[in-house]
Design a protein around this motif. Structure first.
Motif, PDB file in Angstrom:
ATOM      1  N   GLU A  96      -3.435   7.183  -6.236  1.00 18.60           N
ATOM      2  CA  GLU A  96      -2.810   6.027  -6.084  1.00 18.60           C
ATOM      3  C   GLU A  96      -3.432   5.031  -5.115  1.00 18.60           C
ATOM      4  N   PHE A  97      -3.696   5.529  -4.070  1.00 22.28           N
ATOM      5  CA  PHE A  97      -4.591   4.921  -2.759  1.00 22.28           C
ATOM      6  C   PHE A  97      -5.605   4.382  -3.667  1.00 22.28           C
ATOM      7  N   SER A 118       0.962  -1.175   0.115  1.00 28.88           N
ATOM      8  CA  SER A 118       0.269  -0.265  -0.117  1.00 28.88           C
ATOM      9  C   SER A 118       1.480   1.310   0.233  1.00 28.88           C
ATOM     10  N   PRO A 119       0.236   2.524  -0.546  1.00 28.12           N
ATOM     11  CA  PRO A 119       1.435   3.356  -0.424  1.00 28.12           C
ATOM     12  C   PRO A 119       1.248   4.283   0.848  1.00 28.12           C
ATOM     13  N   GLN A 120       2.059   4.991   0.989  1.00 36.10           N
ATOM     14  CA  GLN A 120       2.175   5.141   2.361  1.00 36.10           C
ATOM     15  C   GLN A 120       2.081   6.750   2.458  1.00 36.10           C
ATOM     16  N   HIS A 121       1.834   7.326   1.431  1.00 35.69           N
ATOM     17  CA  HIS A 121       1.560   8.881   0.627  1.00 35.69           C
ATOM     18  C   HIS A 121       1.519   8.691  -0.552  1.00 35.69           C
ATOM     19  N   GLY A 122       0.609  10.125  -0.257  1.00 34.78           N
ATOM     20  CA  GLY A 122       0.413  10.006  -2.249  1.00 34.78           C
ATOM     21  C   GLY A 122      -0.238  11.012  -2.545  1.00 34.78           C
TER      22      GLY A 122
END
Length: 144
Positions: free
Chosen positions: A57-58, A49-53
């Motif tokens: 993207e999520f 899972s992306p941690q930021h952005g």
């Protein structure tokens, strides 16, 4: 030795061999389904899972996770279906094996019956020859 059951035995043997091949195919399909399930589970674990952005993207990651979970569910159903097919094939093989053994036994019984009758007939023939030979010896002795 040919009996009246010989053709049935060969037919039942062919059916049994066909059932054995079906069981082997079902085993292969089950293994394939299990491998696909294992692979899809491993792929789900590899998704990070992306941690930021950006939120896009999520959302994309969430869609990817959902599709992978759907694939896992599909593969679980495939494993269940392949397993039921394998059980059905095993039951058919068991039935075919019983039928084959039944007719093989009947053929064996008929062969044994024939051999017994042949042995009795040979014993009768030998007894008859012995009596004829004994009678000829007695006739020759009385003539002398």
């Amino acid at each position: 030795m040919k009996t009246r059951y010989s053709s049935l035995v060969s037919v039942k043997k062919n059916a049994m061999q066909k059932s054995e091949r079906v069981v082997q195919d079902a085993n292969k399909k089950l293994r394939d389904a299990q491998e696909a399930l294992q692979k899809s589970i491993e792929e789900l674990q590899e998704i990070t899972s992306p941690q930021h952005g950006f939120i896009a993207e999520f959302l994309a990651n969430r869609t990817l996770l959902d599709s992978q979970r759907a694939l896992i569910k599909h593969n679980e159903e495939w494993v269940h279906y392949a397993n039921s097919q394998l059980q059905n094939a095993r039951e058919a093989l068991k039935y075919d094996m019983i039928e084959y053994e039944k007719f093989k036994y009947l053929e064996l019984q008929e062969i044994e019956k024939f051999l017994k009758e042949k042995k009795i007939q040979e014993a009768k023939d030998l007894d008859e020859i012995a009596l004829m030979t004994f009678g000829n010896k007695n006739d020759k002795r009385q003539a002398l």
